[in-house]
Motif scaffolding. Structure first.
Motif, PDB file in Angstrom:
ATOM      1  N   THR A   1       0.645   6.451   3.969  1.00 38.25           N
ATOM      2  CA  THR A   1      -0.458   7.263   4.502  1.00 38.25           C
ATOM      3  C   THR A   1       0.042   8.683   4.785  1.00 38.25           C
ATOM      4  O   THR A   1       1.256   8.942   4.737  1.00 38.25           O
ATOM      5  CB  THR A   1      -0.986   6.659   5.814  1.00 38.25           C
ATOM      6  OG1 THR A   1       0.061   6.728   6.782  1.00 38.25           O
ATOM      7  CG2 THR A   1      -1.426   5.206   5.635  1.00 38.25           C
TER       8      THR A   1
ATOM      9  N   THR B   1       0.833  -1.213   0.000  1.00 35.77           N
ATOM     10  CA  THR B   1       0.000   0.000   0.000  1.00 35.77           C
ATOM     11  C   THR B   1       0.868   1.264   0.000  1.00 35.77           C
ATOM     12  O   THR B   1       2.011   1.248   0.468  1.00 35.77           O
ATOM     13  CB  THR B   1      -0.904   0.026   1.249  1.00 35.77           C
ATOM     14  OG1 THR B   1      -0.075  -0.082   2.388  1.00 35.77           O
ATOM     15  CG2 THR B   1      -1.909  -1.102   1.226  1.00 35.77           C
ATOM     16  N   HIS B   2       0.270   2.322  -0.531  1.00 33.34           N
ATOM     17  CA  HIS B   2       0.999   3.594  -0.561  1.00 33.34           C
ATOM     18  C   HIS B   2       1.096   4.188   0.844  1.00 33.34           C
ATOM     19  O   HIS B   2       0.356   3.794   1.752  1.00 33.34           O
ATOM     20  CB  HIS B   2       0.275   4.571  -1.491  1.00 33.34           C
ATOM     21  CG  HIS B   2       0.302   4.138  -2.922  1.00 33.34           C
ATOM     22  ND1 HIS B   2       1.469   4.007  -3.642  1.00 33.34           N
ATOM     23  CD2 HIS B   2      -0.692   3.786  -3.779  1.00 33.34           C
ATOM     24  CE1 HIS B   2       1.190   3.602  -4.879  1.00 33.34           C
ATOM     25  NE2 HIS B   2      -0.121   3.450  -4.979  1.00 33.34           N
TER      26      HIS B   2
END
Lengths: 201, 202
Positions: B5, B2-3
């Motif tokens: 946050t 995931t990228h």
């Protein structure tokens, strides 16, 4: 030829040229100064003011963007700090404690009045054109733009940005000052930087 | 993966991002661009200084604060009062007084006559039982047939008459007398008492 001493003393800023009140407390640490204040030595508070006035003033200036309001707010911060001195338990540094008071004073003041525009933006810019080289002028103009943009940030984002970027407080202390979580403090900084970038386009 | 946050972007700006996530920040073009975008904003903010006031301002400023402090009352605590030592001493003193009073009341209650004796003593006063009395704790006992008998027997004893004859009612005597009656005697006694209770003015 013998030297003749004058029978008068130079007064600077309304006080005699003798040792300034704060000078008596030069070797005493913050804790000792607070203890002395609580024992009734009000002049010991001069030492605290002397040490922290610049940082407190700068915080207020970055918040409101003009000298007059910043001076008033910084003064208010120190007087409030003196009145609530017994409430300081040493759980943080006195600087952090003063920042907390200053931020609250700024937030309260802003809730009551609209900040004045930064004078540097127009008047001082004209002077700079006249006397300074282009590079300096450009730098000052950009600085003024950034200061103005910071003042347009929402209040908590502004406080977070100032405390983190200019006073280098850890996120935990910023969270404690603003009464929020560490996560919220980080989120405030994220949004402050994002909004700042947008405002400076 | 995931990228990053928002908070991880801030951690990366602080140089505090865990190694695994920092590796992603290097590999992922989108996250890398985002970080650079924020780094630019941060750099612009950091580059800005504020105008330094004149040296005379600081003298003037300290003088203003000094005057404000001179006019201010003595430093006080902003804490809640119960966090102050004096408040704690008072609270402790009050707690001790309450403890002694409570212990005294408990001892008095412990040495007091039991409920049955209280009923007898109440009945000895000979006063009529009001409707309100039925709602008292004793009212439940009054509903019991045996207790009704006990009360009735006690009503028959006149204190003024018993004292000269050395017939004072002592705790437990009426209860014992009621228990000594036969079933027939109790029924008869109950009938008489009911008739007495129905009599006008009873």
């Amino acid at each position: 030829m013998g030297r003749v001493s004058p029978d008068w003393t130079i007064r600077v800023g309304g006080s005699s040229a003798g040792p300034a009140p704060a000078d008596r407390w030069v070797g005493v640490d913050d804790e000792g100064l607070i203890r002395a204040c609580l024992e009734g030595r009000r002049d010991a508070f001069d030492g605290i003011v002397e040490r922290h006035r610049r940082q407190v003033y700068q915080l207020c200036y970055r918040y409101v963007g003009n000298h007059e309001d910043a001076a008033d707010l910084a003064q208010d911060t120190f007087i409030r700090a003196f009145k609530g001195l017994r409430g300081f338990k040493g759980q943080s540094s006195i600087a952090t404690w003063l920042y907390r008071i200053a931020v609250n004073v700024c937030l309260n003041r802003l809730a009551l009045k609209t900040p004045r525009p930064e004078p540097l933006l127009e008047d001082e810019r004209a002077d700079l054109h006249a006397v300074r080289p282009d590079a300096v002028l450009l730098r000052e103009e950009r600085a003024a733009e950034v200061r103005a943009a910071i003042q347009r940030l929402p209040r908590k984002q502004r406080a977070t940005l100032i405390l983190r970027v200019y006073h280098e407080l850890p996120h935990e202390e910023i969270a404690a000052i603003l009464g929020s979580s560490v996560g919220a403090a980080k989120a405030n900084l994220f949004h402050a930087l994002a909004n700042l970038k947008k405002l400076l386009r | 993966m995931t990228h990053l946050t928002d908070r991880e972007i801030v951690d990366q700006l602080d140089g505090a991002l865990p190694a695994a996530r920092a590796a992603h920040a290097v590999e992922c073009a989108r996250c890398r661009a985002k970080i650079e975008w924020f780094q630019e904003s941060l750099a612009r903010a950091k580059a800005v200084d504020i105008p330094e006031p004149s040296p005379l301002f600081w003298e003037h400023f300290s003088e203003r604060v000094r005057k404000g402090v001179a006019d201010a009352p003595e430093p006080r605590s902003s804490e809640w009062p119960w966090r102050q030592p004096a408040a704690w001493r008072w609270a402790l003193a009050c707690a001790l007084v309450a403890l002694f009073v409570g212990a005294g009341a408990w001892r008095l209650t412990r040495n007091a006559p039991d409920a049955a004796t209280n009923v007898v003593a109440h009945s000895n006063r000979g006063g009529p039982t009001s409707a309100d009395d039925r709602s008292s704790p004793d009212a439940a006992a009054d509903d019991d047939r045996a207790w009704g008998l006990v009360q009735s027997l006690a009503d028959d004893v006149e204190w003024s008459e018993s004292v000269p004859d050395d017939l004072g009612v002592r705790p437990g005597w009426v209860e014992r007398a009621a228990l000594d009656l036969t079933d027939d005697e109790r029924d008869e006694l109950l009938r008489l008492l009911k008739a007495e209770a129905k009599r006008p003015g009873a």
